[in-house]
Design an enzyme around this catalytic site. Structure first.
Site, mmCIF file in Angstrom:
data_model
loop_
_atom_site.group_PDB
_atom_site.id
_atom_site.type_symbol
_atom_site.label_atom_id
_atom_site.label_comp_id
_atom_site.label_asym_id
_atom_site.label_seq_id
_atom_site.Cartn_x
_atom_site.Cartn_y
_atom_site.Cartn_z
ATOM 1 N N SER A 192 0.898 -1.159 -0.054
ATOM 2 C CA SER A 192 0.057 -0.213 -0.153
ATOM 3 C C SER A 192 0.644 1.113 0.112
ATOM 4 O O SER A 192 2.100 0.966 0.263
ATOM 5 C CB SER A 192 -0.915 -0.138 1.077
ATOM 6 O OG SER A 192 -0.001 0.278 2.274
ATOM 7 N N LYS A 193 0.347 2.404 0.109
ATOM 8 C CA LYS A 193 0.852 3.531 -0.094
ATOM 9 C C LYS A 193 1.936 3.923 0.939
ATOM 10 O O LYS A 193 2.970 4.504 0.790
ATOM 11 C CB LYS A 193 -0.074 4.689 -0.295
ATOM 12 C CG LYS A 193 -0.667 5.049 -1.671
ATOM 13 C CD LYS A 193 -0.457 6.413 -1.888
ATOM 14 C CE LYS A 193 -0.467 6.421 -3.723
ATOM 15 N NZ LYS A 193 -1.758 6.434 -4.228
#
Ligand code: GLU
Length: 521
Positions: free
Chosen positions: A290-291
């Site tokens: 994820s980010k």
């Protein structure tokens, strides 16, 4: 033997060979039923405006599976979820595929025999299949209102996967009556009440799910649009897709797809589900990428200075293991080497350091001119109005850069001399101190003033002839020169290249400033 007889003999021998070949070919086809058909894969993104590396890997594997078996790679846009549509999102898909070289054989932009390739343009096509399933007793009209469905929430444990099958056995007269009144409805599939559904996945093997856990899924929504699952099956069948490749988050939905294929009497494609992509957490554990692990989108990675061909090379290895230990592959080499058998089911870890290493390898292997072309926007960012010797600049950067975005920082000192401390002139290894640095700079200035043709070779000869004259090692002369020229201790390239890039005037100015810093005016 006369010529005619010889000719006959040759013909009959050839016929024998042809017969044998045909037989062998037939046997091969019998052993591998898929070989009877052209391999067709499809990349079916929902246009979200963002190409996640997971999606790009799916596209790549679909491409490789098709191309390694001489098949077709199809692009289909899955935009059934009209609420989630993002403007320009389809262009992001075209652009990304184009930049990494994944050319599709059919798609919305180029057409093909199985179009249209955008689901919203196929809208009318799905209803007849849903209605056919109703007529066959495999699906039914459901008139439940939203309020009623909402009231069912929290009743997942009712054994029907969520919906309580209220309309499944409505009397036909009631169905007709509600339809004639124009009551809004959806069409739901009748899931088997008992038993289990098993399917084979090329990566995960045999997977079984209890039918009782399956909800009577909606096929056609009240707005007439198909649900994602329904459209996906109909399209894959109509487009003659042989291999469905997608992320393993779809594994649990696959029995639903299969029950649909069965209800429609269609052949089930080969499923290839791909392992999860994880990111490394600071504490050493891993979790779904994820980010917070770093950039997860293709565009963002490119903006960070990773080359599209590196990104594609790297993600090819996220879940696929080549037979030998080769790591650097062109797309063509990937196509030759790729095989579904090499796909692993264990999660793959996206390692940014490894990606950076790959990028450095690619950059170093480039022809110098290509590197300069690639670096030019960054050079121009640092020097919008100055013409430097870009080739020399590239020669010092190419061996060192691992991300193009490092360039402005690395070359900033060429534009403006940093304010440095005179202590930088002191270096034990080069045997320099504040006193001998003065002499070195003075001598260097004098020698360099006489250089007319200012280039690496001439500066090199001048300084390397000067050091023995001064009875010092090269390092003792070059260290103070580099400090004065760059104002820092760690620079791409050495004193000679830096002087060459700065040009004569600026070089001499900076060496003079160095002397001033050392207290000589
Ligand atoms: N439209 C789906 C997605 O973007 C594709 C799923 C599939 O390949 O079947 O995730």
């Amino acid at each position: 033997m006369n010529r005619l007889a010889a000719c006959y003999l040759e013909i009959s021998e050839n016929m024998e060979i042809i017969k044998k070949l045909k037989y062998r070919n037939r046997k091969r086809l019998e052993r591998n039923p898929l070989m009877q058909k052209k391999i067709r894969t499809r990349f079916a993104p929902s246009p979200t405006g963002f190409m996640h590396v997971g999606n790009l890997r799916t596209a790549l594997y679909e491409y490789l599976i098709a191309k390694s078996m001489d098949g077709d790679f199809v692009l289909r846009i899955e935009d059934t979820d009209q609420e989630r549509l993002v403007e320009g999102a389809v262009d992001v898909i075209y652009d990304t595929l184009d930049r990494v070289g994944l050319r599709h054989d059919e798609g919305p932009d180029m057409g093909g025999a199985f179009g249209p390739y955008v689901q919203s343009q196929r809208r009318e096509l799905y209803r007849p299949y849903a209605e056919q399933l109703v007529r066959d007793g495999k699906a039914y009209y459901c008139f439940c209102t939203k309020a009623r469905l909402d009231s069912l929430h929290g009743e997942e444990e009712n054994g029907f996967g969520g919906y309580d099958r209220h309309c499944r056995d409505l009397p036909q007269e009631e169905v007709d009556r509600l339809l004639s009144l124009g009551t809004p409805y959806v069409i739901r599939q009748k899931m088997p009440i008992e038993g289990s559904t098993t399917f084979e996945d090329a990566v995960y093997g045999s997977i079984t799910i209890e039918n009782a856990e399956l909800e009577d899924q909606i096929l056609l929504k009240s707005d007439g649009y198909p649900t994602y699952n329904f459209a996906n099956v109909i399209d894959d069948h109509l487009m003659e897709i042989t291999h469905v490749v997608r992320g393993c988050e779809y594994l649990t939905s696959t029995p639903k797809y299969n029950l649909l294929y069965e209800a429609l009497g269609w052949e089930i494609p080969v499923y290839v589900h791909l392992p999860l992509i994880m990111g490394k957490n600071e504490d050493g554990t891993v979790s779904k990428l994820s980010k917070r692990h770093g950039s997860t989108g293709f565009d963002d990675l490119v903006k960070e200075g990773y080359l599209p061909e590196v990104i594609i090379n790297y993600i090819a290895l996220l879940g696929w293991c080549p037979k030998d230990n080769q790591e650097v592959f062109t797309l063509e080499e990937l196509t030759k080497n790729f095989s579904v058998h090499g796909i692993s089911k264990s999660p793959a870890v996206f390692d940014y350091d490894k990606l950076t290493w790959f990028n450095g390898e690619y950059l170093r292997a480039m022809p110098p001119e290509a590197f300069t072309d690639l670096a030019m926007p960054y050079y121009k960012e640092a020097f919008p109005d100055t013409e430097l010797d870009w080739a020399v600049l590239s020669s010092i950067l190419q061996p060192r850069v691992t991300q193009m975005t490092q360039i402005p920082d690395m070359i900033g000192f060429f534009g403006a001399l940093p304010d440095y401390d005179k202590e930088l002139f002191v270096n034990k290894k080069s045997k320099t101190n504040l006193e001998n640095s003065v002499t070195m700079l003075q001598e260097a200035i004098q020698a360099l003033e006489g250089v007319d043709d200012w280039c690496v070779e001439k500066i090199h000869t001048t300084l390397l002839e000067l050091a023995p004259k001064l009875e010092v090692k090269n390092g003792t002369l070059l260290w103070p020169v580099r400090i004065a020229a760059a104002g820092m201790t760690v620079t791409p390239g050495g004193a000679i290249e830096i002087l060459a890039i700065l040009g004569k005037e600026e070089s001499l100015r900076r060496l003079g400033l160095g002397l001033q810093k050392l207290g000589v005016s």
